[in-house]
Design a protein around this motif. Structure first.
Motif: not given
Length: 438
Positions: A222, A226, A229, A336, A359-360, A363
């Motif tokens: 993860f 991350v 991303k 994810l 995660y968001t 982003e």
């Protein structure tokens, strides 16, 4: 059910893409704010997201209703997103610059909150809806289709609407008003279309939020995902340079910009199935790497573009970057829920909301960094703001626009490739991970 869930992404991605691609130019050339200041306001609203996203992740994990933990927020968030896009692009033209700054700062925070309310529960749902490694990729392919359609609406239809309405402040207002039915309608379709989707119930644990976050970051796949991303999605913020580049460097109107984005977004609709087949053959990680590498020649070639550039060459770049983007989005999104399942097997905890929030947040933070970088570089090069009047830009600003367009995405993509090499979660490793109890 999968299609209905994929449609849900139309709302947030339409608003996100419209703001990424058009907001910086709107704030500098229409609303009259300096490029560096405008970019800073956008970036600061994204930093606020760190708290809003994590808070929304906890709230959705702890929600218990007859509609499930996540689905009620699809309606609430869609309405708030629709309000926010109108409030942004129909900003009152206050005479005082200070008042304009405060208004835009406040409404960007409101937009960030609205995005969190919808997107955190929405992105937590795949971890509950799917059970197998490849099923997650299939589900996410529907989101890629939704992303492609949303980008088409925001970056093809959007510039065409601006051109149709004659440019200026009223054109942006009309564009935003026409986007609102799409945003609200997508939320409604997803809410009703996922009524029978598998979901999990709230679990009470003895672990505090801080303990859960720390434990989450012990999930190495993860953390690497991350990081990848964070790096690669800075390209979303870099999209804010496109309107400047097309207008100032190649002398193309907003309609040509819209056609370019149509070529790019069309590939998000046409090619996910090809990336899906490739991932079954060579795995998600290698497919992700191939997608990133594919875009490099197109990004570099922008440095050599100029007035009189052949239309077919402009649109070819859009096709290549769009094909690459389809693979990048599909692989990143399908990885994810893999990391969510890996976390559940290791810890026994159901905390998809927190993982979706982290995660968001990354982003949006990466997009904020991209926008802030664009604004800071333009400001340092002497880019001149205005309130709708024609302004002759200095050569230093034009050179910086060209540099940002070509070399910043190239560097970002190369760094993303290096980071992705460390990712090590595949189907075999996931299958070998034994389930534990919380």
């Amino acid at each position: 059910m999968m299609i209905a869930w994929g449609i849900g992404t139309l709302g947030p991605v339409t608003v996100l893409t419209a703001t990424n691609a058009l907001l910086l130019r709107y704030m500098t050339d229409v609303y009259g704010l300096a490029a560096g200041l405008a970019a800073s306001l956008i970036a600061m609203s994204k930093l606020y997201d760190i708290f809003a996203d994590v808070g929304m992740g906890v709230i959705s994990d702890r929600t218990s209703t007859r509609w499930g933990r996540r689905r009620p927020y699809l309606i609430i968030g869609a309405v708030l997103l629709a309000v926010s896009i109108v409030a942004i692009f129909a900003a009152p033209g206050f005479a005082s610059e200070q008042t304009r700054i405060w208004y835009m700062a406040g409404i960007l925070v409101f937009y960030a909150t609205a995005y969190s309310v919808f997107n955190i529960p929405y992105m937590a749902m795949p971890g509950e809806m799917t059970k197998t490694y490849h099923e997650r990729t299939v589900l996410m392919s529907w989101r890629v289709y939704g992303v492609g359609l949303a980008i088409m609406i925001a970056t093809f239809v959007g510039p065409l609407l601006l051109q149709f309405f004659g440019g200026g402040a009223q054109a942006y207002t009309n564009m935003a008003l026409l986007f609102t039915p799409v945003v609200i309608g997508a939320g409604i379709v997803t809410f009703y279309g996922t009524a029978k989707a598998p979901s999990t119930v709230r679990e009470r644990t003895r672990h505090t939020l801080v303990e859960q976050i720390k434990s989450g970051f012990s999930n190495r796949p993860f953390v690497i995902l991350v990081l990848v991303k964070l790096i690669t999605l800075m390209s979303l913020g870099i999209q804010s340079i496109f309107p400047f580049f097309f207008q100032r460097i190649i002398g193309a109107p907003d309609g040509v910009l819209g056609l370019y984005f149509l070529c790019q977004s069309s590939m998000l609709l046409l090619t996910p199935s090809l990336w899906l087949m490739l991932s079954r053959r060579i795995g998600k990680k290698r497919t992700f790497l191939a997608a990133l590498i594919l875009s490099l020649p197109a990004w570099i070639s922008w440095y050599y573009a100029g007035h009189g550039e052949a239309s077919w060459l402009i649109y070819l770049r859009g096709v290549i970057i769009g094909v690459s983007g389809a693979g990048v989005i599909l692989m990143g999104q399908s990885m994810l829920p893999d990391t969510m399942e890996y976390d559940f097997r290791r810890t026994g905890l159901r905390r998809e909301g927190i993982f979706a929030a982290l995660y968001t947040t990354v982003e949006k933070l990466s997009g904020a960094i991209g926008v802030a970088l664009v604004g800071a570089l333009l400001g340092s090069a002497g880019y001149l703001q205005s309130r709708g009047a024609a302004v002759v830009q200095p050569e230093s600003a034009l050179a910086m626009i060209r540099f940002i367009m070509a070399w910043i995405p190239t560097i970002i993509t190369a760094l993303g490739i290096v980071a992705l090499l460390a990712y090590n979660l595949d189907e075999a490793k996931l299958d070998k991970t034994e389930r534990t109890s919380a």
